[in-house]
Design an enzyme around this catalytic site. Structure first.
Site: not given
Length: 382
Positions: A260, A268, A273, A277, A303
């Site tokens: 994780d 984010n 965002h 990404d 994630e």
């Protein structure tokens, strides 16, 4: 010739998309143009044969009227075909070239002229090979049988139902010249059909390669996560099941890790965002660069990622994940935004005898939860 083959194959390629592919105005115009081109070639063949008939007429073997009638009949058939084509009649049928009826009509026309002018019958009968050869390039086995039956019935009627002497004039130099031209033109047209057929095969081969590549790409996209390039959840779970089955067969070991990205939601929220990404992509690239060829890495969700490590014990897997954790933490994340730092947490466990994927992942998930609870940026075994 290759371009002509591609045009002739256009409807075949289009049929791959469905029974009746949707036709745009541009596509309909292209098909009509292709039909006009083919009819122009057919008209040219009629005129060439008419010239040979005129040579026969000059030698006294037949009349000028036969040459003129043959040319006019051929041009009339072409004109009718083109007129129907321009009015959209052909688009009602799957084979918009109407190869079967066109071949049958031209064969009947040749047999009729053989009956009318039997002394120069060699010209008309030789053209049967050309008509049948061209039609056979595209029609189905059933349609080929129909056209062949029409031809055989016509020949039977001509040879068995009449006493017409079918001639191959060769009495004078002029007749021998005309007969030589008949064979030269027939062989030339058959050679062109051979080249055309070869071009069609090459076009089909190239289309097949493109289709295989498209299927390969579709399969690849169906297996990969679009954002990170890692295997998607369905694929990585299938691979885990396959690895569990392999271990069950040969008794080898296997470790898995649920990974994780720490505080990814905060990344984010703070950086946006698009940056999030890029963080996921960079993390995946970092993982790919440091995994073995037999390891399998996939996006488990959001994630969270699943790493399958064949032939590793618990201790070996823990050391491998510690190394990966350090590598990811040491990447220059400030390139995305000054002060950014990205770390990972992971839960690692190994497969037990006769264990299912669900219980294996549940144990890895519990270890991951512990890693988060203990402050993140750490690897915990279970």
């Amino acid at each position: 010739m290759a371009g002509a083959a591609s045009s002739f194959l256009g409807p075949i390629a289009g049929a791959l998309d469905g029974d009746r592919p949707k036709l745009t105005a541009e596509r309909l115009a292209l098909r009509a143009r292709q039909r006009r081109q083919i009819q122009a070639m057919i008209a040219g063949c009629y005129l060439l044969d008419a010239v040979v008939l005129l040579i026969y007429a000059h030698a006294g073997t037949t009349s000028v009227g036969v040459a003129a009638g043959y040319a006019l009949t051929g041009i009339a058939l072409v004109a009718i075909y083109v007129l129907l084509s321009e009015r959209g009649f052909h688009e009602r049928f799957r084979d918009h070239y109407l190869v079967t009826p066109q071949s049958a009509i031209n064969m009947v026309n040749l047999l009729v002229f053989t009956y009318i002018a039997p002394k120069v019958g060699v010209l008309f009968l030789c053209n049967l090979f050309v008509v049948f050869g061209f039609g056979a390039l595209r029609i189905s086995a059933r349609q080929t049988a129909i056209v062949w039956t029409v031809m055989v019935l016509g020949l039977a009627t001509l040879f068995l139902g009449t006493d017409k002497p079918i001639g191959m004039p060769a009495g004078t130099t002029l007749e021998r010249l005309a007969t030589m031209l008949v064979f030269a033109l027939t062989i030339g047209r058959c050679m062109c059909l051979g080249i055309f057929s070869s071009s069609m095969q090459q076009s089909l081969y190239q289309s097949g390669l493109k289709l295989k590549e498209a299927y390969r790409r579709i399969e690849e996209l169906a297996e990969l996560d679009e954002l990170t390039g890692a295997f998607n959840r369905r694929s990585i779970m299938r691979m885990l099941d396959e690895e569990i089955a392999r271990c069950g067969r040969n008794g080898s070991s296997c470790a898995v890790a649920l990974i994780d990205l720490d505080h990814f939601k905060r990344i984010n929220d703070v950086y946006g965002h698009p940056i999030g990404d890029e963080v996921l992509r960079t993390f995946a690239i970092g993982m790919f660069a440091n995994l073995r060829s037999i390891d399998r890495f996939g996006r488990y969700g959001g994630e969270e990622f699943l790493l399958v490590l064949p032939d590793l014990s618990q201790d070996q897997a823990m050391r491998a994940l510690q190394r990966l954790r350090t590598i990811i933490a040491d990447l220059d994340w400030s390139a995305f935004s000054p002060g950014m730092q990205v770390t990972i947490s992971a839960g690692v466990t190994t497969l037990r005898r006769r264990e299912s994927a669900d219980t294996l992942l549940a144990r890895a998930d519990g270890a991951l939860y512990t890693a988060k609870a203990e402050g993140r940026n750490r690897i915990v075994g279970a």
